[in-house]
Design an enzyme around this catalytic site. Structure first.
Site, mmCIF file in Angstrom:
data_model
loop_
_atom_site.group_PDB
_atom_site.id
_atom_site.type_symbol
_atom_site.label_atom_id
_atom_site.label_comp_id
_atom_site.label_asym_id
_atom_site.label_seq_id
_atom_site.Cartn_x
_atom_site.Cartn_y
_atom_site.Cartn_z
ATOM 1 N N ASP A 95 0.811 -1.219 0.000
ATOM 2 C CA ASP A 95 0.000 0.000 0.000
ATOM 3 C C ASP A 95 0.843 1.266 0.000
ATOM 4 O OD1 ASP A 95 -2.178 -1.742 0.158
ATOM 5 O OD2 ASP A 95 -2.089 -1.754 2.346
ATOM 6 N N HIS A 137 -4.861 -1.648 -5.568
ATOM 7 C CA HIS A 137 -4.135 -0.472 -6.056
ATOM 8 C C HIS A 137 -5.139 0.612 -6.409
ATOM 9 C CE1 HIS A 137 -0.536 -3.257 -7.308
ATOM 10 N NE2 HIS A 137 -0.824 -3.302 -6.023
ATOM 11 N N THR A 173 3.136 -12.759 2.257
ATOM 12 C CA THR A 173 2.251 -13.344 1.269
ATOM 13 C C THR A 173 2.976 -14.554 0.663
ATOM 14 O OG1 THR A 173 0.782 -12.882 -0.582
ATOM 15 C CG2 THR A 173 2.962 -11.814 -0.647
ATOM 16 N N GLY A 211 -10.718 -3.366 3.604
ATOM 17 C CA GLY A 211 -11.278 -2.283 4.420
ATOM 18 C C GLY A 211 -10.740 -2.266 5.844
ATOM 19 N N ARG A 219 -5.345 0.028 8.729
ATOM 20 C CA ARG A 219 -3.938 -0.353 8.633
ATOM 21 C C ARG A 219 -3.212 0.087 9.901
ATOM 22 N NH1 ARG A 219 -3.703 2.211 2.617
ATOM 23 N NH2 ARG A 219 -4.655 0.486 1.500
HETATM 24 P P1 GDP Z 1 -0.759 0.340 -3.554
HETATM 25 O O1 GDP Z 1 -1.349 -0.931 -3.103
HETATM 26 O O2 GDP Z 1 0.723 0.399 -3.335
HETATM 27 O O3 GDP Z 1 -1.125 0.722 -4.963
HETATM 28 O O4 GDP Z 1 -1.369 1.477 -2.606
HETATM 29 P P2 GDP Z 1 -2.921 1.614 -2.159
HETATM 30 O O5 GDP Z 1 -3.688 2.138 -3.311
HETATM 31 O O6 GDP Z 1 -3.401 0.388 -1.500
HETATM 32 O O7 GDP Z 1 -2.785 2.659 -0.992
HETATM 33 C C1 GDP Z 1 -2.255 3.943 -1.206
HETATM 34 C C2 GDP Z 1 -3.335 4.971 -0.850
HETATM 35 O O8 GDP Z 1 -2.760 6.254 -0.787
HETATM 36 C C3 GDP Z 1 -4.447 5.071 -1.876
HETATM 37 O O9 GDP Z 1 -5.637 5.442 -1.235
HETATM 38 C C4 GDP Z 1 -3.958 6.187 -2.796
HETATM 39 O O10 GDP Z 1 -5.036 6.860 -3.469
HETATM 40 C C5 GDP Z 1 -3.309 7.091 -1.806
HETATM 41 N N1 GDP Z 1 -2.146 7.864 -2.277
HETATM 42 C C6 GDP Z 1 -1.174 7.480 -3.136
HETATM 43 N N2 GDP Z 1 -0.213 8.432 -3.180
HETATM 44 C C7 GDP Z 1 -0.606 9.418 -2.344
HETATM 45 C C8 GDP Z 1 -0.010 10.649 -1.914
HETATM 46 O O11 GDP Z 1 1.081 11.026 -2.324
HETATM 47 N N3 GDP Z 1 -0.718 11.380 -0.980
HETATM 48 C C9 GDP Z 1 -1.905 10.971 -0.485
HETATM 49 N N4 GDP Z 1 -2.516 11.739 0.426
HETATM 50 N N5 GDP Z 1 -2.486 9.825 -0.854
HETATM 51 C C10 GDP Z 1 -1.836 9.055 -1.758
HETATM 52 P P1 IMO Z 2 -0.843 -4.160 -2.315
HETATM 53 O O1 IMO Z 2 -0.450 -4.642 -3.680
HETATM 54 C C1 IMO Z 2 -0.976 -4.755 2.016
HETATM 55 C C2 IMO Z 2 -0.754 -8.891 3.456
HETATM 56 C C3 IMO Z 2 -2.037 -9.312 4.149
HETATM 57 C C4 IMO Z 2 -1.492 -10.331 5.132
HETATM 58 C C5 IMO Z 2 -0.384 -11.005 4.322
HETATM 59 C C6 IMO Z 2 -0.802 -12.312 3.662
HETATM 60 O O2 IMO Z 2 -2.155 -3.486 -2.264
HETATM 61 O O3 IMO Z 2 0.267 -3.394 -1.687
HETATM 62 P P2 IMO Z 2 -2.407 -12.919 1.627
HETATM 63 O O4 IMO Z 2 -3.856 -12.656 1.405
HETATM 64 O O5 IMO Z 2 -1.526 -12.391 0.557
HETATM 65 O O6 IMO Z 2 -2.115 -14.361 1.904
HETATM 66 O O7 IMO Z 2 -2.048 -12.143 2.995
HETATM 67 O O8 IMO Z 2 0.001 -10.079 3.328
HETATM 68 N N1 IMO Z 2 -0.930 -8.330 2.091
HETATM 69 C C7 IMO Z 2 -0.960 -7.029 1.814
HETATM 70 N N2 IMO Z 2 -0.920 -5.946 2.630
HETATM 71 N N3 IMO Z 2 -1.035 -4.580 0.678
HETATM 72 C C8 IMO Z 2 -1.058 -5.653 -0.148
HETATM 73 O O9 IMO Z 2 -1.035 -5.540 -1.489
HETATM 74 C C9 IMO Z 2 -1.054 -6.948 0.418
HETATM 75 N N4 IMO Z 2 -1.083 -8.187 -0.098
HETATM 76 C C10 IMO Z 2 -0.995 -9.031 0.935
HETATM 77 O O10 IMO Z 2 -2.655 -8.223 4.790
HETATM 78 O O11 IMO Z 2 -0.887 -9.679 6.218
HETATM 79 MG MG MG Z 3 -2.819 -1.609 -1.754
#
Ligand code: GDP
Ligand code: IMO
Ligand code: MG
Length: 447
Positions: A33, A61, A262, A325, A328
């Site tokens: 994330d 993502h 994971t 949901g 974190r």
């Molecule tokens: P990913 O799994 O690495 O693609 O990241 P996620 O989408 O799960 O979580 C990143 C969150 O931060 C999302 O809600 C994005 O819309 C948000 N986000 C990404 N870059 C920025 C930033 O520079 N500032 C803020 N405030 N939010 C960001």
């Molecule tokens: P993105 O791509 C955050 C975490 C889960 C759990 C562990 C194992 O959005 O960054 P799984 O379902 O893969 O067997 O879960 O890994 N996990 C993530 N946490 N972002 C992710 O993906 C994750 N993918 C798996 O929360 O702790």
């Molecule tokens: Mg993510």
């Protein structure tokens, strides 16, 4: 929703040629994330294909494009840009129901996914893998201890385990080979019978599962092909390719905080095997790093904050899982873990995201070392028990203030924010050349 990015065109967005091929790899350097999706969306127009090489629908993502928020779990984030081919390579585990749901949502928004290529070698997440995932988590936590991993429940671990077990695994190519499919699903159901029975689950209905899988084949069949051959042909003719990492380095099955990880190689090392391209094609690795740390699920987290500050970061950063949901866990930036991830991935440059979330704190803390049994450590212990016992050693830094979301140049950031970034560069040993100051595509500093 416009598909065209209006973000400034700059050198740092361009893929780098290694002399033989031109690629960019985006990987998370923490526990997921980090904002990989946003960066991939920005880089995508400079590439011919965007490739997922690991994980499955455990990834979430998020993108915000002109105020509109979208979440991708399986479909690569580059899909918003016409002419960029989305690829689900062999290392991905695919839940066809989830994929079809995502394709339908994109179709409703008028986004064409006709060129999506799905590897015939990619593993299929079957419904029983999700049941097994839930059952394992239930059994691991049944005695009230903290052994449960806290998975996303998307069947990821059991699907990869099935792949390693081989003969009962269903690959995407099998969805259009009814004889092979029937044989594999029948055998899988047989082998799982006693486990499901002992776990109090209903017996599996192999016939219904085969019918479901054949229907997936009808819907997705036209997309299924040899993506390794496709990518090697693209690379061979000079087409730039972007690799979109899912999950992240500290969740990597071999190099993360095992067993709280994971089940795939979520670092850059996973790219050659997971995409079916030679290691020499992996150059230009961008490591995505949040300005602080978060983690979802169980496992050690040395710089975790259990106080009001952690709660404040969670609210300001909207730190709730894109996939589940779940709130974190939040904490300060951990430079010990970052250095480990930079070396492991061969990171060339860092994309520092969510810097804006740290605005408004008088003082920031950055973890620069660990203490274990009274001794200072400058590296991450490989054992999760040791890591869970370390105490974070912090360097205090003066905080910064103000709304950063309109800033488009590093020099225009508050001087304390500039110092924070320089401190990270000094410790990580690689430059920060992308800074996120908001969730929207445009809220980015490219320097
Ligand atoms: P990913 O799994 O690495 O693609 O990241 P996620 O989408 O799960 O979580 C990143 C969150 O931060 C999302 O809600 C994005 O819309 C948000 N986000 C990404 N870059 C920025 C930033 O520079 N500032 C803020 N405030 N939010 C960001
Ligand atoms: P993105 O791509 C955050 C975490 C889960 C759990 C562990 C194992 O959005 O960054 P799984 O379902 O893969 O067997 O879960 O890994 N996990 C993530 N946490 N972002 C992710 O993906 C994750 N993918 C798996 O929360 O702790
Ligand atoms: Mg993510």
């Amino acid at each position: 929703m416009t598909k065209i990015s209006s973000i400034q065109d700059t050198e740092i967005l361009r893929p780098v040629s290694s002399g033989r091929s031109t690629t960019t790899a985006v990987v998370g350097l923490q526990w997921g994330d980090e904002g990989k999706g946003k960066l991939v969306d920005i880089l995508a127009p400079h590439h011919s294909a965007v490739v997922r090489f690991n994980g499955g629908a455990n990834a979430g993502h998020s993108l915000v494009v002109h105020g509109e928020r979208m979440a991708f779990h399986l479909v690569p984030c580059g899909v918003l840009h016409p002419g960029v081919r989305p690829v689900l390579a062999n290392g991905v585990v695919i839940d066809p129901d989830k994929l079809i749901e995502e394709l339908d949502i994109l179709a409703e928004r008028g986004i064409d996914t006709g060129t999506l290529a799905i590897s015939d070698r990619a593993q299929i997440v079957m419904p029983y893998h999700k049941q097994e995932d839930a059952l394992r988590e239930r059994l691991l936590s049944s005695d009230g201890d903290t052994a449960a991993i806290g998975t996303t429940g998307r069947g990821i671990g059991p699907a990869y385990a099935e792949k390693a077990a081989r003969a009962t695994a269903v690959r995407a190519g099998d969805l259009v080979r009814p004889d092979v499919l029937r044989d594999r699903v029948n055998k899988a159901c047989l082998m799982k019978h006693s486990m499901f029975d002992a776990g109090g689950l209903d017996a599996l209905d192999a016939g219904a599962l085969i019918d479901k899988a054949l229907a997936w084949g009808e819907r997705l069949g036209a997309h299924i092909c040899d993506t390794s051959a496709l990518l090697n042909a693209m690379l061979g003719s000079g087409n730039p390719v972007l690799f979109e990492g899912a999950n992240a380095t500290l969740l990597d099955v071999d190099h993360g905080t095992f067993p709280f990880v994971t089940s795939s190689n979520a670092s850059a090392m996973g790219i050659p095997a997971g995409a079916g391209v030679a290691p020499r094609h992996i150059s230009n690795v961008i490591g995505v790093v949040k300005a602080y740390c978060t983690r979802v699920g169980g496992g050690p987290f040395p710089s975790e904050l259990h106080d009001k500050t952690g709660g404040l970061i969670r609210e300001r950063g909207r730190e709730y899982g894109t996939t589940t949901g779940r709130p974190r866990r939040c904490g300060w930036l951990d430079l010990v873990a970052l250095r480990y991830a930079v070396v492991l991935n061969g990171v060339d440059r860092i994309a520092l995201t969510l810097l804006d979330v740290l605005s408004g704190f008088d003082e920031l803390q950055v973890c620069t070392a660990y203490k274990l049994d009274g001794k200072l450590l400058d590296h991450m212990p490989s054992d999760a028990d040791d890591l869970s016992r370390v105490e974070a050693v912090y360097a205090p830094m003066t905080g910064f203030d103000g709304d950063l979301s309109g800033v488009r140049s590093r020099a225009d950031l508050p001087s304390e924010a500039q110092r924070y970034i320089a401190f990270i560069e000094e410790h990580a040993g690689v430059p920060v050349d992308f800074i996120g100051v908001g969730a929207d595509r445009e809220q980015s500093i490219l320097s």
